[in-house]
Motif scaffolding. Sequence first.
Motif, PDB file in Angstrom:
ATOM      1  N   ASP A   4       0.865  -1.167   0.000  1.00  0.00           N
ATOM      2  CA  ASP A   4       0.000   0.000   0.000  1.00  0.00           C
ATOM      3  C   ASP A   4       0.910   1.229   0.000  1.00  0.00           C
ATOM      4  OD1 ASP A   4      -2.211   1.534   0.062  1.00  0.00           O
ATOM      5  OD2 ASP A   4      -2.553   1.319   2.224  1.00  0.00           O
ATOM      6  N   VAL A   5       1.303   1.634  -1.203  1.00  0.00           N
ATOM      7  CA  VAL A   5       2.343   2.651  -1.357  1.00  0.00           C
ATOM      8  C   VAL A   5       1.777   4.052  -1.126  1.00  0.00           C
ATOM      9  CG1 VAL A   5       3.880   3.714  -3.041  1.00  0.00           C
ATOM     10  CG2 VAL A   5       3.665   1.222  -2.951  1.00  0.00           C
ATOM     11  N   TYR A  35       8.993  -0.614  -6.226  1.00  0.00           N
ATOM     12  CA  TYR A  35       8.092  -0.193  -5.161  1.00  0.00           C
ATOM     13  C   TYR A  35       6.982   0.696  -5.702  1.00  0.00           C
ATOM     14  CZ  TYR A  35       6.902   1.719  -0.507  1.00  0.00           C
ATOM     15  OH  TYR A  35       6.272   2.097   0.646  1.00  0.00           O
ATOM     16  N   VAL A  36       7.368   1.647  -6.527  1.00  0.00           N
ATOM     17  CA  VAL A  36       6.403   2.636  -7.043  1.00  0.00           C
ATOM     18  C   VAL A  36       5.460   2.012  -8.060  1.00  0.00           C
ATOM     19  CG1 VAL A  36       6.227   4.700  -8.492  1.00  0.00           C
ATOM     20  CG2 VAL A  36       7.832   4.652  -6.575  1.00  0.00           C
ATOM     21  N   SER A  37       5.987   1.091  -8.894  1.00  0.00           N
ATOM     22  CA  SER A  37       5.179   0.556 -10.002  1.00  0.00           C
ATOM     23  C   SER A  37       4.535  -0.777  -9.672  1.00  0.00           C
ATOM     24  CB  SER A  37       6.056   0.385 -11.249  1.00  0.00           C
ATOM     25  OG  SER A  37       7.014  -0.641 -11.039  1.00  0.00           O
ATOM     26  N   GLY A  38       4.972  -1.432  -8.604  1.00  0.00           N
ATOM     27  CA  GLY A  38       4.493  -2.789  -8.338  1.00  0.00           C
ATOM     28  C   GLY A  38       4.852  -3.736  -9.464  1.00  0.00           C
ATOM     29  N   SER A  70       1.219  -5.211 -12.578  1.00  0.00           N
ATOM     30  CA  SER A  70       1.693  -3.961 -11.971  1.00  0.00           C
ATOM     31  C   SER A  70       0.562  -3.266 -11.227  1.00  0.00           C
ATOM     32  CB  SER A  70       2.257  -3.028 -13.033  1.00  0.00           C
ATOM     33  OG  SER A  70       1.215  -2.273 -13.623  1.00  0.00           O
ATOM     34  N   SER A  71       0.946  -2.329 -10.366  1.00  0.00           N
ATOM     35  CA  SER A  71      -0.051  -1.524  -9.648  1.00  0.00           C
ATOM     36  C   SER A  71      -0.248  -0.177 -10.334  1.00  0.00           C
ATOM     37  CB  SER A  71       0.397  -1.326  -8.197  1.00  0.00           C
ATOM     38  OG  SER A  71       1.655  -0.678  -8.162  1.00  0.00           O
ATOM     39  N   ALA A  72       0.279  -0.029 -11.564  1.00  0.00           N
ATOM     40  CA  ALA A  72       0.197   1.261 -12.261  1.00  0.00           C
ATOM     41  C   ALA A  72      -1.220   1.536 -12.750  1.00  0.00           C
ATOM     42  CB  ALA A  72       1.161   1.272 -13.441  1.00  0.00           C
ATOM     43  N   ASP A  73      -1.515   2.824 -12.942  1.00  0.00           N
ATOM     44  CA  ASP A  73      -2.837   3.213 -13.429  1.00  0.00           C
ATOM     45  C   ASP A  73      -2.938   3.098 -14.941  1.00  0.00           C
ATOM     46  OD1 ASP A  73      -4.086   4.295 -10.856  1.00  0.00           O
ATOM     47  OD2 ASP A  73      -2.137   5.296 -10.913  1.00  0.00           O
ATOM     48  N   SER A  74      -1.788   3.186 -15.632  1.00  0.00           N
ATOM     49  CA  SER A  74      -1.803   2.950 -17.078  1.00  0.00           C
ATOM     50  C   SER A  74      -0.482   2.326 -17.506  1.00  0.00           C
ATOM     51  CB  SER A  74      -2.045   4.263 -17.843  1.00  0.00           C
ATOM     52  OG  SER A  74      -0.854   5.023 -17.911  1.00  0.00           O
ATOM     53  N   GLU A 138      16.870  14.335  -2.185  1.00  0.00           N
ATOM     54  CA  GLU A 138      16.643  13.825  -0.833  1.00  0.00           C
ATOM     55  C   GLU A 138      16.363  12.326  -0.775  1.00  0.00           C
ATOM     56  OE1 GLU A 138      17.237  15.764   1.630  1.00  0.00           O
ATOM     57  OE2 GLU A 138      17.480  17.530   0.363  1.00  0.00           O
ATOM     58  N   GLY A 139      16.124  11.701  -1.917  1.00  0.00           N
ATOM     59  CA  GLY A 139      15.758  10.286  -1.881  1.00  0.00           C
ATOM     60  C   GLY A 139      14.408  10.055  -1.233  1.00  0.00           C
ATOM     61  N   ILE A 140      13.399  10.795  -1.695  1.00  0.00           N
ATOM     62  CA  ILE A 140      12.070  10.736  -1.065  1.00  0.00           C
ATOM     63  C   ILE A 140      11.486   9.319  -1.138  1.00  0.00           C
ATOM     64  CG2 ILE A 140       9.687  11.547  -1.262  1.00  0.00           C
ATOM     65  CD1 ILE A 140      10.807  14.263  -2.123  1.00  0.00           C
ATOM     66  N   VAL A 141      11.619   8.672  -2.288  1.00  0.00           N
ATOM     67  CA  VAL A 141      11.037   7.322  -2.407  1.00  0.00           C
ATOM     68  C   VAL A 141      11.760   6.354  -1.464  1.00  0.00           C
ATOM     69  CG1 VAL A 141      10.555   5.393  -3.955  1.00  0.00           C
ATOM     70  CG2 VAL A 141      10.265   7.740  -4.767  1.00  0.00           C
TER      71      VAL A 141
END
Lengths: 396, 396
Positions: A4-5, A35-38, A70-74, A138-141
Amino acid sequence: MDVDVDLSPLRDHLETEGLDGYLIDDDASDADQRYVSGFTAPDPYQTLVTQDGVHLLVSGLEYGRASKESSADSVSRLAAYDYQTLVAEHGAYEGKSRVLAAFLEDHGVDSVAVPRNFPTGTADGLRERGLEVTVEPEGIVEDVRATKTEWELEQIRATQRANEAAMARAEELIATADVDGDGVLVSDGEALTSERVTEEIEVTLLRHGCGLDDTIVACGADGADPHDRGSGPLEADELIVIDIFPRDKETGYFADMTRTFARGDPGEEARRRYEVTERAYEAALETVAAGVTGAAVHDAACDVIEDAGYETLRSDPNTETGFIHSTGHGVGLDIHEEPSVSPSGGDLAAGHVISIEPGIYDPAVGGVRIEDLIVVTENGYENLTDYRVGLEPTAE
Amino acid sequence: MDVDVDLSPLRDHLETEGLDGYLIDDDASDADQRYVSGFTAPDPYQTLVTQDGVHLLVSGLEYGRASKESSADSVSRLAAYDYQTLVAEHGAYEGKSRVLAAFLEDHGVDSVAVPRNFPTGTADGLRERGLEVTVEPEGIVEDVRATKTEWELEQIRATQRANEAAMARAEELIATADVDGDGVLVSDGEALTSERVTEEIEVTLLRHGCGLDDTIVACGADGADPHDRGSGPLEADELIVIDIFPRDKETGYFADMTRTFARGDPGEEARRRYEVTERAYEAALETVAAGVTGAAVHDAACDVIEDAGYETLRSDPNTETGFIHSTGHGVGLDIHEEPSVSPSGGDLAAGHVISIEPGIYDPAVGGVRIEDLIVVTENGYENLTDYRVGLEPTAE
């Protein structure tokens, strides 16, 4: 992937900086992108985060799987942007820039933040095409990834169970080996080598759904170099460092654990170093809690080791013996990730998964390292490791 | 590593462009860096190529091993540039830039070429410190790597022998399985799944010193998606695609091979597709020689497949069935590297190691792919693969 990113810190950054999107261009080795894209793939692919969604650009070969998994929207295909034609006309370098520029335009993106490891070739190519590309320093992800969800903790626990099975197999081999006249450990009539123990560790991990690139089974002077994987026959009366850091092949989550064993008598100095290392490990563990800095945890380990008369990188930045690395590091989709348990380590937070792994090294004596994997809690920690600490190997 | 690396094309490029050095900043996943430095490490390190040598910058943890194992002319430690202090003062991002700038200054370097995948964060950080950073767009190191030395061919052959042992084990499992009333393959009283066959493949590879991240054992519709790894029970009367691409854990060299099997009768259309794929594979092989383009080899495979009435990406760039990938790719320290055997593939040269792997895919029928690994010679090729081509699985 069911993570749950929470990408809101990234989207806040984009809004603050006045940027349209965050772009990753990497392959399976990039944990942030996974992590971001699943999603993960052997070949490079691109992930774009905008205020309204996560968008993937993949090759035709990956399109079906990306759409399903993937968990992407498109999900878009390179072929939709005439990739092959553009590469044939302009070369791989400019062809790719053109495709990416068109993909960004499709999503209304003129300016992007990119991670520090974003390819300079892609960044310069996009800049040449008029897009604004700014490194997000900053390496936010990575920061978001440092705090694990319950689902992620379950995956790490599962990998750690496999790790314990593999360590038990290694310990059993050492415990049950015979010792020949030269002091070499012997199993099934042949010298028990670092390589043989490593193979048994790795087969055990595979049987538990895990893989790894490296394992350390390092005896004597080999063990005094913390990254030496070890080689050759294991010997009695010597310290043997075993460091296992498997990754679940399905989920991608790592675990990490080290134990040090000795058959016979490694000598008084080696036993003292083991005892000091164990006290440093306990002192570091006792210091851990949300709000405490990684630097403070590292200091707690250094205090014990220096008080016992050994050098650390704190007492002598150039020492090549003593405690010559950090106390720990975050573990997740990367084996080394945020937060750091080192002189530069900032505040720990509940949900951070970190290793605690002090050690003392000297080629004349060998290496000692004891490492557990823990999760930080509000008032302390939960130990994710279920494995006895002890120098003498035993068979189950 | 004993690779006899010829960096003269890179040094010629530096001289032509008036640049002082070539800088790589990456980790174990970067094959170029491994090739140039003769070293690999889990954490990022830096490799600088100048006219007078190859220079490494590594952490203290890697220093001992890098000094012993790498082929570099000099090895420096981060600590020699006060890395920890600079990171504590300026943060990880600027701290690293300052260290790298000092390292470059030590080697008299004011301007560098960098690979396309060089981190933008590092590039921009160096630029801010007044250094000139230019992307080397041609992939010169990849081009050098494409032509294998005799030593490299020996490593690839060794990995391919492990691959054949693993394929034989998989074929044996499929050949000797029982078929239950539902048409499911059964071995040792349990369904023979993709996962079980994959595990046996991977254990076999480990026993031969190889590892891998992914294996494809894909049955029926799974096999119609060329990158689907496959899952669940294997069935009789269905096509089963097995694609194994192991990497030797010590040398880092890959091999790559695919076979397609069917227990029972997969049907006339599936058998026809197998026969067409085999002819496409033979046509592609017959076309290979030094001086022929990868595009021409790809065309030879497409000709056969289109003549038989199936789509290719050449006949329809948007097709999702038929021959939906390239004919092959280079194999070495990367599983996908130069040269390309695709519409954009340039001249092949003696010493290029490439896969030849046409296939025909359709979810309604399943997938067929046949893949060998070969080395290009002046007048043709030498096949590095010693494994029978045939649809019917047999046990040794």
